[in-house]
Design an enzyme around this catalytic site. Sequence first.
Site, PDB file in Angstrom:
ATOM      1  N   CYS A   1      19.075 -26.204  19.435  1.00  0.00           N
ATOM      2  CA  CYS A   1      19.722 -25.753  18.206  1.00  0.00           C
ATOM      3  C   CYS A   1      21.090 -25.162  18.523  1.00  0.00           C
ATOM      4  O   CYS A   1      21.216 -24.331  19.429  1.00  0.00           O
ATOM      5  CB  CYS A   1      18.857 -24.723  17.489  1.00  0.00           C
ATOM      6  SG  CYS A   1      19.580 -24.101  15.960  1.00  0.00           S
TER       7      CYS A   1
ATOM      8  N   CYS B   1      21.504 -16.719  15.729  1.00  0.00           N
ATOM      9  CA  CYS B   1      20.774 -16.395  14.503  1.00  0.00           C
ATOM     10  C   CYS B   1      19.613 -15.433  14.771  1.00  0.00           C
ATOM     11  O   CYS B   1      19.160 -14.740  13.872  1.00  0.00           O
ATOM     12  CB  CYS B   1      20.281 -17.653  13.795  1.00  0.00           C
ATOM     13  SG  CYS B   1      18.644 -18.218  14.266  1.00  0.00           S
TER      14      CYS B   1
ATOM     15  N   CYS C   1      13.691 -18.268  16.834  1.00  0.00           N
ATOM     16  CA  CYS C   1      13.329 -19.256  17.869  1.00  0.00           C
ATOM     17  C   CYS C   1      13.781 -18.807  19.262  1.00  0.00           C
ATOM     18  O   CYS C   1      14.424 -19.558  19.993  1.00  0.00           O
ATOM     19  CB  CYS C   1      13.910 -20.625  17.542  1.00  0.00           C
ATOM     20  SG  CYS C   1      13.475 -21.270  15.919  1.00  0.00           S
TER      21      CYS C   1
ATOM     22  N   CYS D   1      19.069 -26.264  10.601  1.00  0.00           N
ATOM     23  CA  CYS D   1      17.922 -25.502  11.084  1.00  0.00           C
ATOM     24  C   CYS D   1      16.798 -26.466  11.425  1.00  0.00           C
ATOM     25  O   CYS D   1      16.443 -27.338  10.618  1.00  0.00           O
ATOM     26  CB  CYS D   1      17.455 -24.508  10.023  1.00  0.00           C
ATOM     27  SG  CYS D   1      16.037 -23.521  10.561  1.00  0.00           S
TER      28      CYS D   1
ATOM     29  N   GLN E   1      -0.020 -20.128   4.242  1.00  0.00           N
ATOM     30  CA  GLN E   1       0.323 -20.436   5.624  1.00  0.00           C
ATOM     31  C   GLN E   1       1.623 -21.241   5.670  1.00  0.00           C
ATOM     32  O   GLN E   1       1.760 -22.261   4.999  1.00  0.00           O
ATOM     33  CB  GLN E   1      -0.796 -21.250   6.288  1.00  0.00           C
ATOM     34  CG  GLN E   1      -2.038 -20.461   6.614  1.00  0.00           C
ATOM     35  CD  GLN E   1      -1.860 -19.557   7.824  1.00  0.00           C
ATOM     36  OE1 GLN E   1      -0.819 -19.545   8.462  1.00  0.00           O
ATOM     37  NE2 GLN E   1      -2.885 -18.783   8.136  1.00  0.00           N
TER      38      GLN E   1
ATOM     39  N   GLU F   1      -8.894  -9.013  -1.645  1.00  0.00           N
ATOM     40  CA  GLU F   1      -7.469  -8.974  -1.315  1.00  0.00           C
ATOM     41  C   GLU F   1      -6.791  -7.875  -2.128  1.00  0.00           C
ATOM     42  O   GLU F   1      -7.066  -7.702  -3.318  1.00  0.00           O
ATOM     43  CB  GLU F   1      -6.805 -10.317  -1.604  1.00  0.00           C
ATOM     44  CG  GLU F   1      -5.293 -10.333  -1.584  1.00  0.00           C
ATOM     45  CD  GLU F   1      -4.709  -9.899  -0.242  1.00  0.00           C
ATOM     46  OE1 GLU F   1      -3.758  -9.106  -0.263  1.00  0.00           O
ATOM     47  OE2 GLU F   1      -5.218 -10.349   0.812  1.00  0.00           O
TER      48      GLU F   1
ATOM     49  N   ASP G   1      -9.240 -11.513   8.128  1.00  0.00           N
ATOM     50  CA  ASP G   1      -7.906 -11.974   8.529  1.00  0.00           C
ATOM     51  C   ASP G   1      -6.889 -10.940   8.042  1.00  0.00           C
ATOM     52  O   ASP G   1      -6.143 -11.172   7.091  1.00  0.00           O
ATOM     53  CB  ASP G   1      -7.624 -13.351   7.908  1.00  0.00           C
ATOM     54  CG  ASP G   1      -6.306 -13.948   8.388  1.00  0.00           C
ATOM     55  OD1 ASP G   1      -5.668 -13.367   9.290  1.00  0.00           O
ATOM     56  OD2 ASP G   1      -5.902 -14.985   7.832  1.00  0.00           O
TER      57      ASP G   1
ATOM     58  N   CYS H   1      -3.042 -12.235  13.490  1.00  0.00           N
ATOM     59  CA  CYS H   1      -1.685 -12.638  13.869  1.00  0.00           C
ATOM     60  C   CYS H   1      -1.086 -11.640  14.854  1.00  0.00           C
ATOM     61  O   CYS H   1       0.095 -11.760  15.205  1.00  0.00           O
ATOM     62  CB  CYS H   1      -0.798 -12.770  12.626  1.00  0.00           C
ATOM     63  SG  CYS H   1      -0.629 -11.236  11.686  1.00  0.00           S
TER      64      CYS H   1
END
Length: 478
Positions: A75, A81, A84, A185, A309, A359, A408, A435
């Site tokens: 990139c 930026c 990544c 991108c 997701q 939730e 989760d 996560c």
Amino acid sequence: MARKKNYIIPAVPIHGTADRGKGVGRTAEGLPVFVAGAVPGDVVDVFVQKKRKGFAEGNVERLVTPSPHRVEPFCSHFGVCGGCKWQNLGYETQLEHKNQMVLDAFQRIAKVEVGEFLPILGAPETTYYRNKLEFAFSNKRWLLAEEISLNPDGTKPADTFDGVPPGLGFHRAGAFDKVVDIDHCWLQAEPSNAIRNAAREIALEQNLDFYDIRENTGFLRNLMVRLCSNGQLMLLVSFARPDQEAIEAFLSALHNRFEDQISTIVYCINEKLNDSVFDQEMITWCGAGYVIENLGERQFKIGPKSFFQTNSRQGKSLYDVVVDFAQLQGTENVYDLYTGTGSIALYVAPFCRQVVGIEEIPEAIEDARENQLLNQIENATFYAGDVKNVLSPEFTKKHGKPDLVITDPPRAGMHEKAIRFLLDLEAPRMVYVSCNPATQARDLNLLDEKYRVLKVRPVDMFPHTHHIENVALLELKV
């Protein structure tokens, strides 16, 4: 005499990775050093920016010896930026270090035995894998070093931004009022880049003001692109004031260029000081106001405020790991905690007797119920509320003791009150999706009072970043 804050540490070997994707090494004296821009296997001179008790932080001043695992970033915006951050590290090596991150969390924080540690599930697509990206309009574009003519004393001139075109792209970390103007991108497939670049071009042609977040002035604020795996595409444009004539002109010009590719356009007027639009009215300008995404045999209606997701293909792989770990026989009562829009609950519903989702965000539960109807699923029930407050003896009396709990939680992990209730509840099995392996490991340390960890499998949802999902299967101790 004042202590010198910035200095160079020469020839630091980088042996691993740490928080936010930084490389980690040690000086000859054993001082841990966290280095932005370094990858495992490098030897670097480090420009130290922060010195704390017991460690230092800094950037690569000079690459003394490059790691054999280094690759050329693909990139043109890499290193500027802020996203990544691992593009300069080969993907197989990325997976090895993500695997090690989970192992380290379990050994140092969870301190529990794991029956089987399955290898990390790598992503089949390492570019163009995101279904959602959000860009910001700014009247202050981040300038590259070669674009700035410094004053003789090394400071930036007061008129640095005079004559510089505004930008549309990502906010750079540490510079909330500026954006890195993005040309291409690699995170989202076409027509994402074409639409973003056209939006910038149209805005300049129409002489529209880009937003100034410091002054809360300007007209164009944000652009969100949602691109589904089936090709459906939704745009959400955030404007800073209700200038209907300008709104119509901008959206019409953008729609005319991509009429065959844009499924729906939604906009909102956000006059607040922050960019969050979850409390704003959504106005459908064209199309249905939502898109439909597929995960396996399930369909999900996604609106401009929906949580979903962001990697659809790997999201299915993650849910398949959950189903594999759950080993449902069709007779089970399942609780799905922190269910979000109910995606996991609806994914497992055909394999169990009933599933109950909880939730905290009411809008997410509304999405879950709509998607339940869309998929004609009748054995799911959803509740809006904080998990730690909804879970109660009255709740389990109404819905029955679960045979399986799926949880989760957000990055912060589960509240201790919720963990305490689960320990008292004593469901036979639990599948914990996380996560954040560190907070998951912390929670598993608490759950170790009554549960053993049978299996663990990391799943890479975000190539070229340090982020990692992890799935753990727990069984009640006899």
